[in-house]
Design an enzyme around this catalytic site. Structure first.
Site, mmCIF file in Angstrom:
data_model
loop_
_atom_site.group_PDB
_atom_site.id
_atom_site.type_symbol
_atom_site.label_atom_id
_atom_site.label_comp_id
_atom_site.label_asym_id
_atom_site.label_seq_id
_atom_site.Cartn_x
_atom_site.Cartn_y
_atom_site.Cartn_z
ATOM 1 N N HIS A 1 0.838 -1.196 0.000
ATOM 2 C CA HIS A 1 0.000 0.000 0.000
ATOM 3 C C HIS A 1 0.874 1.248 0.000
ATOM 4 O O HIS A 1 1.614 1.493 0.965
ATOM 5 C CB HIS A 1 -0.909 0.018 1.225
ATOM 6 C CG HIS A 1 -2.051 -0.941 1.147
ATOM 7 N ND1 HIS A 1 -2.503 -1.655 2.246
ATOM 8 C CD2 HIS A 1 -2.827 -1.314 0.107
ATOM 9 C CE1 HIS A 1 -3.518 -2.418 1.871
ATOM 10 N NE2 HIS A 1 -3.737 -2.220 0.577
ATOM 11 N N TYR B 1 3.274 0.019 5.182
ATOM 12 C CA TYR B 1 3.801 -1.121 5.954
ATOM 13 C C TYR B 1 3.015 -2.409 5.727
ATOM 14 O O TYR B 1 2.865 -3.214 6.646
ATOM 15 C CB TYR B 1 3.853 -0.799 7.454
ATOM 16 C CG TYR B 1 4.284 0.597 7.774
ATOM 17 C CD1 TYR B 1 5.534 1.078 7.377
ATOM 18 C CD2 TYR B 1 3.446 1.475 8.462
ATOM 19 C CE1 TYR B 1 5.937 2.371 7.663
ATOM 20 C CE2 TYR B 1 3.836 2.773 8.753
ATOM 21 C CZ TYR B 1 5.078 3.218 8.349
ATOM 22 O OH TYR B 1 5.477 4.507 8.630
ATOM 23 N N HIS B 2 2.562 -2.635 4.491
ATOM 24 C CA HIS B 2 1.756 -3.822 4.221
ATOM 25 C C HIS B 2 2.293 -4.657 3.056
ATOM 26 O O HIS B 2 1.532 -5.053 2.175
ATOM 27 C CB HIS B 2 0.304 -3.413 3.919
ATOM 28 C CG HIS B 2 -0.353 -2.641 5.020
ATOM 29 N ND1 HIS B 2 -1.366 -1.724 4.793
ATOM 30 C CD2 HIS B 2 -0.146 -2.638 6.357
ATOM 31 C CE1 HIS B 2 -1.743 -1.195 5.939
ATOM 32 N NE2 HIS B 2 -1.021 -1.735 6.908
ATOM 33 N N PRO B 3 3.594 -4.963 3.004
ATOM 34 C CA PRO B 3 4.099 -5.788 1.903
ATOM 35 C C PRO B 3 3.513 -7.199 1.952
ATOM 36 O O PRO B 3 3.353 -7.769 3.030
ATOM 37 C CB PRO B 3 5.612 -5.802 2.147
ATOM 38 C CG PRO B 3 5.760 -5.610 3.626
ATOM 39 C CD PRO B 3 4.647 -4.662 3.997
#
Length: 536
Positions: free
Chosen positions: A297, A471-473
């Site tokens: 994101h 912070y959403h890999p």
């Protein structure tokens, strides 16, 4: 925690959000011996326990891998920052503790892509199984699960201003973004219990460390999975500068996240054979999707300054004294401002009509938020993040070398797809209208990084200069059927072409979900545990 035998039934690599769930659920059966390996250390620090401690961990290497991306063309050549938890609980021990599940459509889409058993109807019971919700009691929620979920306490008055400003822009107020509908403005629920962070480690490991069949090894860097032919038989890890081998009777399960799991697969000889050969690694199985399909994101922040008398966090004499006073209150009562997650309210909305689900998320913060808290600004303010929920840009993770201690080549490929910039600008304009709304008029001062409202050129320039990850890999060990050339695992999360090897974490997501990824990753762990136990 007991002494380390040489053989276990299950070896779990990574004590993050999914790994902690697996360790707890698989060891519920006393006949299963389980080993959980974690590269980081214990999770006993006050910075982890106190919710506000995230401000110390996010910008530093404190319990944080603090990865960097390769230079991003879409970010004017800047390197992105990728903080990931390095401790028991993984990123659930260092994140902002927001409890968000995503949209029903996300999971129905996973199933439509050929992943049987992953529709919303299928996965809702696992969200509920994990959840101990202190506020909601209905068909969407459970009160008895290990992961404590609670409403915001001591939230800033500015959050109500934000919700009122959203209403003025046509975004209605809702109570629960994880229930019947996602679209609307609301106070976030958090994974906090009795004023302390409730990480996956706190929820699933801490109550079970006395189990004699559960071995937890910290400061253990996994070097590779060991194979006999194409069957996983164990793991080699490094601790105290020594390489140690352990073996398994049943399965090796990788739960090291969107960066760690593909890294370990590739170091073990599972991945695109040409890439492995280039790094001097013998191929065990040619699986080209490993490390591909990286999705994240992209996030953009706008900030306005206010007078220090307002209910905000900030660097000022008054602000620092207030936090010191709050620390004493937290130490004694586990209440007060130290229980804040900073991100206290937010919204989901659609940037155009007739979308399958909201494509933008707002996260409101009663503080100046700048460069992942790595840039210090004196004074007080309020900020809002706009997050592009379904980006079309796809990146990859590759090895820089065959050394497990080496950095990775992380390439989210932000804004490679032109639609992403079009949508985030549309969403950012709405966010700016909210922040410039009447609800904030009495307290609003200057904009931190000025962008003239409605000026497309200025807006895009600012986005490319300052936007970065939320912070959403995920997605780098994609779940998909065998006829999907980029799929790494099947719907049982078994690695294609291999035996006794699974991946269980956010890396299996075929498409990024419309929201934060911690609660979905815990759900993945719960569902995987059931599948593993059913097949044993």
């Amino acid at each position: 925690m007991n002494s380390t035998p040489a053989k276990f039934d299950y070896i779990i690599v990574g004590a993050g959000s999914a790994g902690c769930v697996l360790a707890a659920r698989l060891s519920e059966d006393p006949n299963n011996s389980v080993c959980l390996l974690e590269a980081g250390g214990p999770d006993k620090s006050i910075f982890i326990k106190a919710p506000i401690g995230l401000a110390a961990m996010l910008p530093t290497k404190l319990y944080n891998w603090a990865f960097e991306t390769i230079p991003q063309a879409g970010l004017n050549g800047r390197k992105g920052y990728q903080p990931r938890g390095k401790t028991l609980g993984g990123s659930s021990s260092t994140n902002a503790m927001l409890y968000v599940r995503g949209n029903k459509w996300d999971y129905d889409n996973w199933a439509a892509l050929g992943n049987e058993g992953w529709s919303y109807k299928d996965i809702l019971p696992y969200f509920k199984k994990s959840e101990g919700n202190e506020a909601f009691k209905d068909e969407y929620h459970n009160q008895n699960g290990p992961l404590s979920v609670s409403n915001a306490t001591d939230a800033s008055d500015l959050n109500q201003m934000f919700i009122d400003a959203c209403k003025q822009q046509g975004i209605k107020h809702i109570d629960d973004c994880n229930g019947a509908e996602q679209a609307g403005a609301f106070y976030y629920q958090r994974t906090i219990k009795n004023g302390e962070r409730c990480s996956a480690a706190k929820a699933y490991l801490t109550p079970n460390t006395a189990r004699t069949n559960l071995t937890i090894i910290t400061h253990a860097l996994t070097e590779k999975v060991l194979f006999s032919g194409k069957t996983a038989i164990g793991v080699r890890y490094k601790k105290n500068k020594k390489s140690i081998k352990i073996t398994c009777n049943k399965e090796v399960i990788l739960s090291s996240g969107a960066f760690g799991s593909p890294q370990i697969l590739m170091l073990s000889g599972v991945g695109a054979s040409a890439h492995l050969a280039d790094k001097g690694i013998a191929s065990v199985h040619d699986l080209p999707g490993v490390g591909q399909n990286l999705q994240d994101h992209i996030d953009y922040v706008q900030t306005f300054k206010v007078a220090s008398k307002h209910d905000t966090f900030g660097f000022s004499v008054r602000g620092c004294l207030r936090i010191l006073k709050a620390m004493f209150a937290w130490q004694k009562y586990r209440s007060g401002k130290v229980t804040s997650t900073f991100a206290e309210s937010g919204a989901f909305f659609s940037t155009e009509e007739n979308l399958v689900a909201p494509d933008a998320q707002l996260i409101f913060v009663p503080a100046i938020a700048d460069n992942h808290a790595r840039t210090i600004n004196f004074g007080h303010g309020y900020s809002c993040h706009i997050t592009l929920l379904r980006p079309e840009s796809i990146g990859e993770v590759k090895l820089n070398s065959n050394n497990p201690e080496d950095s990775l080549a992380i390439d989210p490929n932000f804004f490679n797809h032109k639609n992403d910039m079009v949508i985030i600008k549309r969403a950012a304009k709405k966010m700016q209208n909210i922040l410039l709304g009447k609800a904030f008029a009495a307290i609003r001062k200057d904009m931190l990084y000025f962008v003239e409202n409605g000026n497309d050129e200025q807006l895009e320039h600012d986005i490319r200069n300052r936007a970065d990850t939320q912070y959403h890999p995920c997605g780098t060990c994609k779940m998909g059927p065998v006829n999907d050339a980029m799929a790494v695992v099947d719907s049982q999360l078994k690695v294609h072409g291999m035996e006794n090897l699974r991946v269980v974490d956010a890396s299996i997501m075929p498409k990024i979900i419309s929201g934060n990824t911690n609660a979905p990753t815990i759900m993945i762990g719960e569902k995987a545990a059931d599948m593993i136990l059913a097949s044993s």
